[in-house]
Scaffold this motif. Sequence first.
Motif, PDB file in Angstrom:
ATOM      1  N   TRP A  28       0.850  -1.139   0.049  1.00 55.67           N
ATOM      2  CA  TRP A  28      -0.049   0.016   0.095  1.00 55.67           C
ATOM      3  C   TRP A  28       0.961   1.229  -0.103  1.00 55.67           C
ATOM      4  O   TRP A  28       1.451   1.576   0.813  1.00 55.67           O
ATOM      5  CB  TRP A  28      -0.913  -0.047   1.319  1.00 55.67           C
ATOM      6  CG  TRP A  28      -1.645   1.282   1.447  1.00 55.67           C
ATOM      7  CD1 TRP A  28      -1.950   2.388   0.805  1.00 55.67           C
ATOM      8  CD2 TRP A  28      -2.453   1.527   2.835  1.00 55.67           C
ATOM      9  NE1 TRP A  28      -2.552   3.144   1.458  1.00 55.67           N
ATOM     10  CE2 TRP A  28      -2.909   2.650   2.469  1.00 55.67           C
ATOM     11  CE3 TRP A  28      -2.780   0.498   4.051  1.00 55.67           C
ATOM     12  CZ2 TRP A  28      -3.739   3.191   3.824  1.00 55.67           C
ATOM     13  CZ3 TRP A  28      -3.471   0.934   5.013  1.00 55.67           C
ATOM     14  CH2 TRP A  28      -3.949   2.506   4.671  1.00 55.67           C
ATOM     15  N   ILE A  29       1.149   1.673  -1.111  1.00 56.42           N
ATOM     16  CA  ILE A  29       1.868   3.075  -1.450  1.00 56.42           C
ATOM     17  C   ILE A  29       1.294   4.143  -0.826  1.00 56.42           C
ATOM     18  O   ILE A  29       0.477   4.848  -1.472  1.00 56.42           O
ATOM     19  CB  ILE A  29       2.659   3.260  -2.680  1.00 56.42           C
ATOM     20  CG1 ILE A  29       3.186   1.814  -3.328  1.00 56.42           C
ATOM     21  CG2 ILE A  29       3.451   4.189  -2.943  1.00 56.42           C
ATOM     22  CD1 ILE A  29       3.535   1.700  -4.525  1.00 56.42           C
ATOM     23  N   ASP A  30       1.714   4.746   0.233  1.00 58.32           N
ATOM     24  CA  ASP A  30       1.142   5.965   0.969  1.00 58.32           C
ATOM     25  C   ASP A  30       2.003   7.166   0.749  1.00 58.32           C
ATOM     26  O   ASP A  30       3.182   7.209   0.507  1.00 58.32           O
ATOM     27  CB  ASP A  30       0.841   5.703   2.201  1.00 58.32           C
ATOM     28  CG  ASP A  30      -0.181   6.451   2.793  1.00 58.32           C
ATOM     29  OD1 ASP A  30      -0.477   7.453   2.210  1.00 58.32           O
ATOM     30  OD2 ASP A  30      -0.690   6.292   4.115  1.00 58.32           O
ATOM     31  N   GLY A  31       1.088   8.280   0.883  1.00 59.70           N
ATOM     32  CA  GLY A  31       2.077   9.701   0.670  1.00 59.70           C
ATOM     33  C   GLY A  31       2.389   9.927  -0.781  1.00 59.70           C
ATOM     34  O   GLY A  31       2.695   8.781  -1.641  1.00 59.70           O
ATOM     35  N   GLY A  32       2.613  10.985  -1.124  1.00 59.81           N
ATOM     36  CA  GLY A  32       2.906  11.548  -2.434  1.00 59.81           C
ATOM     37  C   GLY A  32       4.499  11.169  -2.683  1.00 59.81           C
ATOM     38  O   GLY A  32       5.370  11.491  -1.808  1.00 59.81           O
ATOM     39  N   VAL A  33       4.755  10.591  -3.960  1.00 61.27           N
ATOM     40  CA  VAL A  33       6.105  10.408  -4.443  1.00 61.27           C
ATOM     41  C   VAL A  33       6.515  11.517  -4.865  1.00 61.27           C
ATOM     42  O   VAL A  33       6.106  11.782  -6.144  1.00 61.27           O
ATOM     43  CB  VAL A  33       6.168   9.036  -5.205  1.00 61.27           C
ATOM     44  CG1 VAL A  33       7.582   8.863  -5.640  1.00 61.27           C
ATOM     45  CG2 VAL A  33       5.588   7.992  -4.248  1.00 61.27           C
ATOM     46  N   LYS A  34       7.573  12.323  -4.492  1.00 58.04           N
ATOM     47  CA  LYS A  34       7.787  13.714  -5.010  1.00 58.04           C
ATOM     48  C   LYS A  34       9.462  13.796  -5.054  1.00 58.04           C
ATOM     49  O   LYS A  34      10.045  13.636  -4.003  1.00 58.04           O
ATOM     50  CB  LYS A  34       7.360  14.782  -4.345  1.00 58.04           C
ATOM     51  CG  LYS A  34       7.323  16.211  -5.111  1.00 58.04           C
ATOM     52  CD  LYS A  34       6.535  15.952  -6.039  1.00 58.04           C
ATOM     53  CE  LYS A  34       6.321  17.297  -6.985  1.00 58.04           C
ATOM     54  NZ  LYS A  34       5.730  17.539  -8.091  1.00 58.04           N
ATOM     55  N   LEU A  35      10.103  13.695  -6.237  1.00 53.40           N
ATOM     56  CA  LEU A  35      11.376  13.978  -6.223  1.00 53.40           C
ATOM     57  C   LEU A  35      11.633  15.248  -6.968  1.00 53.40           C
ATOM     58  O   LEU A  35      10.819  15.810  -7.736  1.00 53.40           O
ATOM     59  CB  LEU A  35      12.060  12.900  -7.008  1.00 53.40           C
ATOM     60  CG  LEU A  35      12.081  11.470  -6.491  1.00 53.40           C
ATOM     61  CD1 LEU A  35      12.934  10.381  -7.457  1.00 53.40           C
ATOM     62  CD2 LEU A  35      12.745  11.304  -4.975  1.00 53.40           C
ATOM     63  N   PRO A  36      12.878  16.092  -6.533  1.00 49.35           N
ATOM     64  CA  PRO A  36      12.922  17.375  -7.004  1.00 49.35           C
ATOM     65  C   PRO A  36      12.820  17.443  -8.494  1.00 49.35           C
ATOM     66  O   PRO A  36      13.639  16.861  -9.320  1.00 49.35           O
ATOM     67  CB  PRO A  36      14.724  17.884  -6.434  1.00 49.35           C
ATOM     68  CG  PRO A  36      14.520  16.768  -5.446  1.00 49.35           C
ATOM     69  CD  PRO A  36      14.038  15.616  -5.706  1.00 49.35           C
ATOM     70  N   ASN A  37      12.239  18.510  -9.103  1.00 52.21           N
ATOM     71  CA  ASN A  37      12.116  18.663 -10.560  1.00 52.21           C
ATOM     72  C   ASN A  37      11.840  17.627 -11.678  1.00 52.21           C
ATOM     73  O   ASN A  37      11.995  17.723 -12.709  1.00 52.21           O
ATOM     74  CB  ASN A  37      13.774  19.116 -10.999  1.00 52.21           C
ATOM     75  CG  ASN A  37      14.139  20.372 -10.272  1.00 52.21           C
ATOM     76  OD1 ASN A  37      13.340  21.234 -10.014  1.00 52.21           O
ATOM     77  ND2 ASN A  37      15.494  20.367  -9.836  1.00 52.21           N
ATOM     78  N   ASP A  38      10.907  16.786 -11.147  1.00 48.18           N
ATOM     79  CA  ASP A  38      10.308  15.580 -11.598  1.00 48.18           C
ATOM     80  C   ASP A  38       8.937  15.792 -11.470  1.00 48.18           C
ATOM     81  O   ASP A  38       8.223  16.297 -10.817  1.00 48.18           O
ATOM     82  CB  ASP A  38      10.639  14.316 -11.320  1.00 48.18           C
ATOM     83  CG  ASP A  38      12.468  14.022 -11.599  1.00 48.18           C
ATOM     84  OD1 ASP A  38      12.968  13.329 -10.756  1.00 48.18           O
ATOM     85  OD2 ASP A  38      12.661  14.364 -12.675  1.00 48.18           O
ATOM     86  N   ARG A  39       8.073  15.392 -12.632  1.00 50.55           N
ATOM     87  CA  ARG A  39       6.820  15.276 -12.577  1.00 50.55           C
ATOM     88  C   ARG A  39       5.934  13.906 -12.479  1.00 50.55           C
ATOM     89  O   ARG A  39       4.973  13.674 -12.237  1.00 50.55           O
ATOM     90  CB  ARG A  39       6.061  15.990 -13.945  1.00 50.55           C
ATOM     91  CG  ARG A  39       6.205  17.190 -14.016  1.00 50.55           C
ATOM     92  CD  ARG A  39       5.660  17.946 -15.062  1.00 50.55           C
ATOM     93  NE  ARG A  39       6.392  17.626 -16.198  1.00 50.55           N
ATOM     94  CZ  ARG A  39       5.770  16.631 -17.138  1.00 50.55           C
ATOM     95  NH1 ARG A  39       4.855  16.233 -16.708  1.00 50.55           N
ATOM     96  NH2 ARG A  39       6.498  16.507 -18.073  1.00 50.55           N
ATOM     97  N   ASP A  40       6.687  12.657 -13.128  1.00 49.02           N
ATOM     98  CA  ASP A  40       6.287  11.350 -13.037  1.00 49.02           C
ATOM     99  C   ASP A  40       6.397  10.640 -12.026  1.00 49.02           C
ATOM    100  O   ASP A  40       6.499   9.409 -12.077  1.00 49.02           O
ATOM    101  CB  ASP A  40       6.927  10.769 -14.439  1.00 49.02           C
ATOM    102  CG  ASP A  40       6.269  11.412 -15.661  1.00 49.02           C
ATOM    103  OD1 ASP A  40       7.128  11.298 -16.691  1.00 49.02           O
ATOM    104  OD2 ASP A  40       5.463  11.996 -15.911  1.00 49.02           O
ATOM    105  N   GLU A  41       6.704  11.094 -10.902  1.00 45.25           N
ATOM    106  CA  GLU A  41       7.116  10.448  -9.954  1.00 45.25           C
ATOM    107  C   GLU A  41       6.443   9.330  -9.326  1.00 45.25           C
ATOM    108  O   GLU A  41       6.664   8.057  -8.967  1.00 45.25           O
ATOM    109  CB  GLU A  41       7.520  11.229  -8.666  1.00 45.25           C
ATOM    110  CG  GLU A  41       8.425  12.381  -8.749  1.00 45.25           C
ATOM    111  CD  GLU A  41       7.620  13.620  -9.483  1.00 45.25           C
ATOM    112  OE1 GLU A  41       6.588  13.609  -9.636  1.00 45.25           O
ATOM    113  OE2 GLU A  41       8.668  14.544  -9.894  1.00 45.25           O
ATOM    114  N   GLN A  42       4.854   9.513  -9.152  1.00 41.48           N
ATOM    115  CA  GLN A  42       4.010   8.827  -8.848  1.00 41.48           C
ATOM    116  C   GLN A  42       3.932   7.385  -9.744  1.00 41.48           C
ATOM    117  O   GLN A  42       3.782   6.277  -9.202  1.00 41.48           O
ATOM    118  CB  GLN A  42       2.816   9.350  -8.450  1.00 41.48           C
ATOM    119  CG  GLN A  42       1.806   8.368  -7.546  1.00 41.48           C
ATOM    120  CD  GLN A  42       2.184   8.212  -6.056  1.00 41.48           C
ATOM    121  OE1 GLN A  42       2.243   9.382  -5.430  1.00 41.48           O
ATOM    122  NE2 GLN A  42       2.471   7.061  -5.736  1.00 41.48           N
TER     123      GLN A  42
END
Length: 675
Positions: free
Chosen positions: A401-415
């Motif tokens: 169960w992948i929780d939380g937003g997946v956010k890396l700097p300067n990227d958009r396709d993380e999730q």
Amino acid sequence: MSSGWSVYAGEMGEHIARIVYVPDGGSIEPTFAVQNRKFSDMAINQSGVVRVCGGRVAIEVKVDGEKPSTNNLGLHWEVRGQARSWKPGELDHENLGAPFLALDNLWRDYVPTGVRPADPMLGYDEHIWNTATLTWAVEKSVKRETGKYPEIPVRDAEVRRLLHGQEPELLEEWPACVLEGYEVVKHSPPGLMTRSGLTIFRDDTYLWDAGEQWIRRDIGEKPIVLYLVHHDCDWKLAAGELVRLMGPVPRIDDSFLGIWYSNYTELGQKDLERIVGEFEKHELPLDIVSVDMDWHGKDWYGYEWSGGTFPDPPGFRKWLKGAGLKAAFNIHPLYVRSTDSRFEEFLEESGHGGEFLGDEGDWHPFQARHLQVDIYDKRQSRAYFDILHRDIERDGCDFWWIDGGVKLPNDRDEQSWANHVYREHQIRRGDKLPVVFSRAGGLGSHRDVVHFTGDTCSQWEILEFEVETIVRSAGALMPYVSHDIGGFYHDPRDFDDNRPPDDLFVRWVQFGCLSPIMRLHSLKGVREPWLFSDEVLEISRRFFNLRMRLLPVTTRLVEEAHATGLPICRPMWFVSDLDDAYKCLGQYMIGDDLLIAPVFRQDGIAEYWLPVGKWHDAFSERTLEGPCWVKEQVELAHIPMWLKDGAVMELAEPRLRVSQSLAGPRISVSGSNWA
């Protein structure tokens, strides 16, 4: 390769074409979203008019070496005999929408209305947002001005001031990022289906290395790739062509179609055994337990068992199997603590440099002084799964169960990329029906996820919007949408102790049992049916029973979704092209034959629409002839549920004992009773 235009058709050209602008020195390659292309036999590079999609779409191209603009590109087609056209810069105001990436922090004060117009040149992933965009923008702005993050009630009060047109109290003025976030969440995002009859979208996902089966990020300017899908408002055709282009939705295990339970509170192994026993005692089926953060303690980012709450992991796995249950384990991915017992092994295997985030973390203070995993790095990604996940999977976790937003700097396709690599990990470990339970991502995410919509407030208005989200999900090719049934948290202005009123809880349960995924979940709330009144328990048992009896129907629809891209719960415009069908955002079809209109008003009134034909009420002997609108008071034990005349529903045998007064629904179609 020098810069220029190409228009491609060919083996997929009956309904699909693509337009490509290649920058100087670039190349035309697959992307993450469209990995397997078949456009090899027709590439037209000259100026003039090109006819594609079986000749139904005319593309006016001026090959001038410049990027797409109103000066060098135009499209012309017809929808139901009416001429249409489009040029870069023009918006699609007929888009039918898509779900947000997540509905986190959504409460009645800013329920979105309508759909934002789509800009095909902007790129599909630029349109998709999280409803928490606004609250996060306020939270970060307050942190910048005051030096500390506001408490959640204080933050939400500040957001309400913005929504009500008031001046801020925590900020000097409303920053641009907050105002932009407000614009984002006012309306649902656009999707991949439009009443214009021609879906146009830009694929701006990463280029795909077919040999490595991995994305490429070490590139300069990417090609501009526009896809055209001509469907003439045949929505089943549209869904089929889109998945043929981008890949199928996954099959899911039958257990996913049963009943799920979780609660974000301190629940350990003994607690779960007790709760499962209560399900059995009260004759309520259960298939999946979603184990929240307590398996690894209170830290969001742990990868080790908590000895306090789960002292015997092998025993837990044995108990799960004995109870016939599957378990999803909550994880906030991509951050590792130095105190993890396998930390040094991970560093050595991954080649990670060991740099830690500072005291501020990345985008949240919980990430402070953690190691951030670069999930785009293939070596780090493999080590991350093989070393940090393996023991948990062996001792109890069936899927993540992948929780939380997946956010890396300067990227958009993380999730979407995180969802993809988690599912690929499941494939590598041998799962027969791999799928991840996660918030949705962007283009291509439909191939990997059961869409977890996130943390909403327990309010009637949110229940209504969750129904609309199911309807809109067709526009993102997402047949499996999972809401927190009962809502995640509560507004103290409504009720205390996160225990919704009986009527609100019952209506949410009815909707959940007749939606793709039925999952009870909350923040330390009361969502167990036996903790409400006897009437609530009996009604819940009835609808749990109905859900299990519908399994032959829903399992067939899962296969249909995999083969054709059709959702399990379908918008009314999938079965009727009358204008009224496009106004029905609070109802849907299960397949083509069963109409569901959840009740989401406190007064119990439902207003819904029946398409052309004869329809049979599932809870009475009533029959109505459509098309017609119905407005009626619906007693708490019922839900508007209608069967198309002549349809035959294959139902499983009853598994639960219910009182005779609540034994329905019952209806006789083609001479057979389907209750």
